[in-house]
Write a protein that holds these residues in place. Structure first.
Motif, mmCIF file in Angstrom:
data_model
loop_
_atom_site.group_PDB
_atom_site.id
_atom_site.type_symbol
_atom_site.label_atom_id
_atom_site.label_comp_id
_atom_site.label_asym_id
_atom_site.label_seq_id
_atom_site.Cartn_x
_atom_site.Cartn_y
_atom_site.Cartn_z
ATOM 1 N N THR A 17 -4.801 8.479 3.358
ATOM 2 C CA THR A 17 -4.873 9.745 2.623
ATOM 3 C C THR A 17 -6.040 10.580 3.141
ATOM 4 O O THR A 17 -5.943 11.798 3.257
ATOM 5 N N ASP A 71 -2.172 10.045 -2.574
ATOM 6 C CA ASP A 71 -2.111 8.687 -3.154
ATOM 7 C C ASP A 71 -1.511 7.680 -2.177
ATOM 8 O O ASP A 71 -0.725 6.816 -2.544
ATOM 9 N N GLY A 72 -1.853 7.826 -0.898
ATOM 10 C CA GLY A 72 -1.425 6.839 0.103
ATOM 11 C C GLY A 72 -0.006 6.999 0.609
ATOM 12 O O GLY A 72 0.439 6.234 1.460
ATOM 13 N N PRO A 109 0.578 1.318 1.399
ATOM 14 C CA PRO A 109 0.113 0.698 0.155
ATOM 15 C C PRO A 109 1.129 -0.309 -0.377
ATOM 16 O O PRO A 109 2.336 -0.169 -0.126
ATOM 17 N N THR A 164 -5.569 5.539 -2.834
ATOM 18 C CA THR A 164 -5.223 4.405 -3.697
ATOM 19 C C THR A 164 -6.240 3.273 -3.564
ATOM 20 O O THR A 164 -6.890 3.131 -2.536
ATOM 21 N N THR A 165 -6.325 2.499 -4.636
ATOM 22 C CA THR A 165 -7.063 1.234 -4.595
ATOM 23 C C THR A 165 -6.031 0.127 -4.724
ATOM 24 O O THR A 165 -5.212 0.136 -5.653
ATOM 25 N N GLU A 166 -6.060 -0.789 -3.770
ATOM 26 C CA GLU A 166 -5.108 -1.906 -3.774
ATOM 27 C C GLU A 166 -5.880 -3.183 -4.100
ATOM 28 O O GLU A 166 -6.840 -3.519 -3.398
ATOM 29 N N SER A 180 -1.724 -1.779 -7.819
ATOM 30 C CA SER A 180 -1.985 -0.623 -6.958
ATOM 31 C C SER A 180 -2.265 0.539 -7.886
ATOM 32 O O SER A 180 -1.419 0.889 -8.698
ATOM 33 N N LEU A 181 -3.489 1.098 -7.818
ATOM 34 C CA LEU A 181 -3.750 2.210 -8.739
ATOM 35 C C LEU A 181 -4.212 3.435 -7.964
ATOM 36 O O LEU A 181 -4.846 3.316 -6.919
ATOM 37 N N ARG A 182 -3.837 4.585 -8.510
ATOM 38 C CA ARG A 182 -4.121 5.831 -7.796
ATOM 39 C C ARG A 182 -5.466 6.384 -8.236
ATOM 40 O O ARG A 182 -5.591 7.526 -8.658
#
Length: 340
Positions: A17, A71-72, A109, A164-166, A180-182
């Protein structure tokens, strides 16, 4: 090696991103921001990557700046296609021989849908990819930091990127459980813009927010070797005139607290659903932080305090994912987790 393969160029891509990275023959050949500048009336591409980034927040009405990924995943198909094409031309510009077709490994992601996968594949194929493989970001990150993901040992990766955080627990070449959160680097920038407006009545743009994050960004109010306060210039919302204020790492720790709490919750949720045998592995090896967000001062201590687990910021976290994608490219036949 057949004639057809001879002209096929093999590249590994981290289609992020925030940043677009390409590895070829074990070297990073492209490392540019994921942004494209178009002429609004003709639709022509004016600049890609760093040159387009310099226009952000400064462009007039005739210039349209687009970040193709949100968001990826691809949010603007046409812009993504132009960006991939432009980045691939950068590789060919550095070489005498022109390659017309590519074999690509692209990381994605783990929360991505089939439709979003299709969009990435289509963009790659339009730009000349004959073979496209996808790899999930947490697996790429684990491979990139030297973990053996094919073993029956559990590893926990937290990859905090731009969009995103994975959070994922890996074992036996696959993702056993994940969240998986944005909420990631872009949210941190937005938090900083809001904070400057509310606390100091100063309006700043996203590029300035990013500079503040790099200079004084922190995950907690008590950190070792705190950075010096940072001078921020923006527009005073009351007078409308340019104004300068100084912000500290303490301000940033307060400002980013809510977003970081969401990342902590995702880590705790993932740990709750992890099979017990893998939990014991993670208890021993701990949590690995990768991605640009891992560079936030004090984040490893904050997560370690919350989870009571050893937490490590990996070496060169920004490039862990693309390095792993490059290793996967070299081992296409051996790695079972690559998706065609």
């Amino acid at each position: 090696m057949g004639i057809s393969n001879y002209f096929m160029q093999e590249i590994a891509i981290d289609l992020g991103t925030a940043n677009f990275l390409v590895i070829q023959e074990d070297k990073i050949v492209v490392d540019e921001p994921s942004i494209v500048a178009f002429n609004r009336s003709s639709g022509r591409v004016l600049a890609i990557g760093r040159k387009a980034m310099q226009m952000e927040g400064k462009a007039h009405d005739e210039i349209r700046l687009v970040r193709p990924l949100k968001d990826g995943v691809i949010a603007d198909f046409h812009a993504a296609e132009q960006m991939i094409k432009g980045m691939l031309q950068m590789i060919n510009a550095n070489r005498k021989q022109f390659f017309s077709s590519f074999r690509m490994v692209i990381c994605v992601p783990c929360g991505i849908t089939e439709v979003e996968k299709r969009a990435i594949r289509d963009s790659a194929e339009i730009t000349g990819a004959k073979e496209v493989y996808l790899i999930h970001e947490p697996i790429a990150a684990a491979v990139g930091i030297g973990l053996d993901v094919q073993e029956p040992t559990g590893h926990m990766i937290v990859d905090i990127g731009g969009g995103t955080t994975e959070v994922a627990v890996l074992a036996l070449s696959g993702i056993v459980c994940d969240q998986s959160l944005r909420v990631a680097g872009d949210n941190f920038d937005a938090d900083i813009v809001d904070y400057m407006r509310q606390q100091y009545n100063v309006l700043i743009g996203q590029p300035t927010a990013e500079k503040i994050k790099l200079a004084v960004g922190a995950a907690q109010t008590e950190i070792q070797d705190p950075p010096a306060d940072f001078a921020v210039r923006g527009r005073d919302l009351i007078s409308g005139l340019p104004k300068q204020v100084r912000v500290s790492y303490y301000d940033m720790a307060e400002c980013l607290d809510r977003s970081l709490a969401k990342i902590e919750d995702a880590i705790l949720k993932t740990l709750e659903i992890t099979p017990p045998e893998l939990s014991s592995d993670i208890h021993q090896s701990g949590i690995y932080l990768t991605g640009g967000g891992a560079l936030l001062r004090g984040l490893d201590q904050r997560i370690a305090a919350k989870t009571k687990l050893p937490t490590h910021v990996v070496e060169d976290p920004l490039r862990a994912v693309v390095r792993g994608t490059g290793i996967a490219l070299k081992n296409i036949g051996r790695f079972r987790f690559l998706m065609r």
